[in-house]
Write an enzyme that holds these catalytic residues in place. Structure first.
Site, PDB file in Angstrom:
ATOM      1  N   LYS A 158      -0.434   2.710  -6.216  1.00  0.00           N
ATOM      2  CA  LYS A 158       0.827   3.643  -5.377  1.00  0.00           C
ATOM      3  C   LYS A 158       1.665   2.745  -5.127  1.00  0.00           C
ATOM      4  O   LYS A 158       1.219   1.589  -4.670  1.00  0.00           O
ATOM      5  CB  LYS A 158       0.045   4.639  -4.243  1.00  0.00           C
ATOM      6  CG  LYS A 158      -0.438   4.018  -2.894  1.00  0.00           C
ATOM      7  CD  LYS A 158       0.420   3.799  -1.926  1.00  0.00           C
ATOM      8  CE  LYS A 158       0.056   2.389  -1.053  1.00  0.00           C
ATOM      9  NZ  LYS A 158       0.088   2.253   0.163  1.00  0.00           N
TER      10      LYS A 158
ATOM     11  N   ASP B  93      -4.629   6.736   2.215  1.00  0.00           N
ATOM     12  CA  ASP B  93      -4.024   6.708   1.219  1.00  0.00           C
ATOM     13  C   ASP B  93      -4.658   7.624   0.303  1.00  0.00           C
ATOM     14  O   ASP B  93      -4.239   7.808  -1.035  1.00  0.00           O
ATOM     15  CB  ASP B  93      -3.645   5.164   0.634  1.00  0.00           C
ATOM     16  CG  ASP B  93      -2.559   4.546   1.194  1.00  0.00           C
ATOM     17  OD1 ASP B  93      -1.530   5.315   1.481  1.00  0.00           O
ATOM     18  OD2 ASP B  93      -2.411   3.192   1.033  1.00  0.00           O
TER      19      ASP B  93
HETATM   20  O1  C5P Z   1      -6.667   4.758   6.910  1.00  0.00           O
HETATM   21  P1  C5P Z   1      -7.174   3.423   6.334  1.00  0.00           P
HETATM   22  O2  C5P Z   1      -8.620   3.212   6.308  1.00  0.00           O
HETATM   23  O3  C5P Z   1      -6.544   3.110   5.191  1.00  0.00           O
HETATM   24  O4  C5P Z   1      -6.283   2.397   7.251  1.00  0.00           O
HETATM   25  C1  C5P Z   1      -6.826   1.111   7.444  1.00  0.00           C
HETATM   26  C2  C5P Z   1      -6.214   0.666   8.794  1.00  0.00           C
HETATM   27  O5  C5P Z   1      -4.801   0.425   8.713  1.00  0.00           O
HETATM   28  C3  C5P Z   1      -6.723   1.453  10.273  1.00  0.00           C
HETATM   29  O6  C5P Z   1      -7.922   1.233  10.280  1.00  0.00           O
HETATM   30  C4  C5P Z   1      -5.691   1.170  10.959  1.00  0.00           C
HETATM   31  O7  C5P Z   1      -5.767  -0.016  11.832  1.00  0.00           O
HETATM   32  C5  C5P Z   1      -4.378   1.025  10.001  1.00  0.00           C
HETATM   33  N1  C5P Z   1      -3.744   2.157   9.766  1.00  0.00           N
HETATM   34  C6  C5P Z   1      -2.627   2.484  10.991  1.00  0.00           C
HETATM   35  N2  C5P Z   1      -2.066   3.735  10.699  1.00  0.00           N
HETATM   36  C7  C5P Z   1      -1.753   4.363   9.571  1.00  0.00           C
HETATM   37  C8  C5P Z   1      -2.791   3.788   8.441  1.00  0.00           C
HETATM   38  C9  C5P Z   1      -3.706   2.888   8.738  1.00  0.00           C
HETATM   39  O8  C5P Z   1      -2.600   1.861  11.919  1.00  0.00           O
HETATM   40  N3  C5P Z   1      -1.055   5.391   9.534  1.00  0.00           N
END
Ligand code: C5P
Length: 318
Positions: free
Chosen positions: A14, A162
């Site tokens: 993506k 994602d």
């Molecule tokens: O959701 P995901 O596991 O991909 O996110 C990885 C890290 O990125 C989270 O632990 C967080 O620190 C950060 N994040 C965030 N806000 C988002 C998406 C991700 O702070 N909307």
């Protein structure tokens, strides 16, 4: 490796064509407005049941089945590998395929997920999330769970921000953590140079850098949405926008110069992909993308020419 029935899945990467960070939320995540599109770089998964024929495949043994990830890559972070197995467990628990309290039998059947990477690892192109989405779509078929894509998308939400988009693909606008989404109109197709950096970046580290260096803006994605509707690469190039870019550039100052070099080489626009460090350069055509890639290639660990949008995960039955 897989010796029983198996299912193949091809999952695209993506790109965020627009990403605005509105605020940090009480749960530690950041409130986003983002426009996402699937790009023609792919990971391949093959999922199958492996193990001794006959008795081992008895339904009771299958309920105690282990789940195993096999990949030829040694550079997958534990999070990325784990996300695929976590996706498999989430589907198994949701549908009752596996007994969550049972320990697998050593010689019993196991579900094997074979992963071949084409998407940059920890590059800001949702490779780990795409793999989790591919596991959900593939195992849903292999295990006969019969969940539709909407149900799989909802299941993806608990795995990563994602993953829901990676389950459906196409072109979407997302808000909240990045998981509340709707498809948006995109006419035509766009050509990109995808430029991979030598060292990966952690998403959490980039968001922490955003907390230190950046403030929210009020910018809305209208210009990107109009360019996608209008099949207008020139307007899209000018409208590409990512508010994680200054944070990632603070951690990797060399990316500033690399981005300039992409623009000097003729890119219509160049932007950090997600939390980076991959840079995406929009080109006028596939030929122009190939020319730009050849000119800037020495700066990056790798460059690839890709197009967007492409469809979501696709099953390859055998
Ligand atoms: O959701 P995901 O596991 O991909 O996110 C990885 C890290 O990125 C989270 O632990 C967080 O620190 C950060 N994040 C965030 N806000 C988002 C998406 C991700 O702070 N909307």
């Amino acid at each position: 490796m897989v010796d029983g029935p198996s299912v193949g899945v091809v999952v695209p990467a993506k790109a965020n064509l627009f990403l605005a960070v509105r605020k940090r939320r009480p749960d530690g995540y950041h409130e986003l407005v983002t426009v996402l599109q699937t790009v023609s770089l792919y990971d391949h998964l093959r999922v199958g049941v492996y193990g001794p024929p006959g008795k081992g495949h008895h339904p009771a043994a299958r309920r105690r089945m282990a789940i195993e990830l096999v990949t030829d890559r040694t550079d997958l972070g534990p999070d990325e590998g784990n996300l695929v197995v976590l996706a498999a467990r989430a589907l198994a628990n949701r549908t009752g395929v596996l007994d969550p309290t049972a320990t697998p039998e050593g010689r019993g059947p196991r579900t094997v997920i074979e992963l071949t990477k084409g998407i940059p690892v920890a590059g800001g192109m949702a490779g780990g999330s795409a793999d989790a989405a591919g596991a959900l779509v593939g195992l849903n078929e292999l295990w006969g769970c019969q969940l539709d894509r909407d149900a799989l998308r909802d299941l993806g939400e608990e795995l990563g921000s994602d993953v829901p988009f990676c389950v459906v693909g196409g072109t979407a606008i997302a808000t909240g953590r990045g998981t509340a989404m709707a498809q948006v109109l995109c006419r035509g197709s766009f050509s990109w140079v995808v430029c991979t950096a030598h060292e990966p970046l952690s998403t959490a580290a980039v968001y922490r850098a955003w907390d230190r260096h950046c403030r929210p803006t009020e910018i809305e994605p209208d210009a990107v949405l109009a360019a996608l509707r209008g099949e207008d690469p020139l307007a899209l190039g000018a409208a590409l926008h990512n508010e994680l870019q200054p944070a990632a550039f603070a951690l990797r100052p060399e990316l500033v110069e690399h981005r300039e070099a992409l623009l000097d080489a003729g890119a219509l626009g160049a932007v950090l992909s997600g939390s980076g460090p991959t840079l995406l350069a929009l080109a006028e055509s596939a030929d122009s993308a190939a020319r730009i890639a050849a000119e800037v290639g020495h700066r990056f660990a790798g460059t690839a020419v890709a197009r967007s949008p492409v469809g979501g995960p696709e099953l390859r039955r055998t």
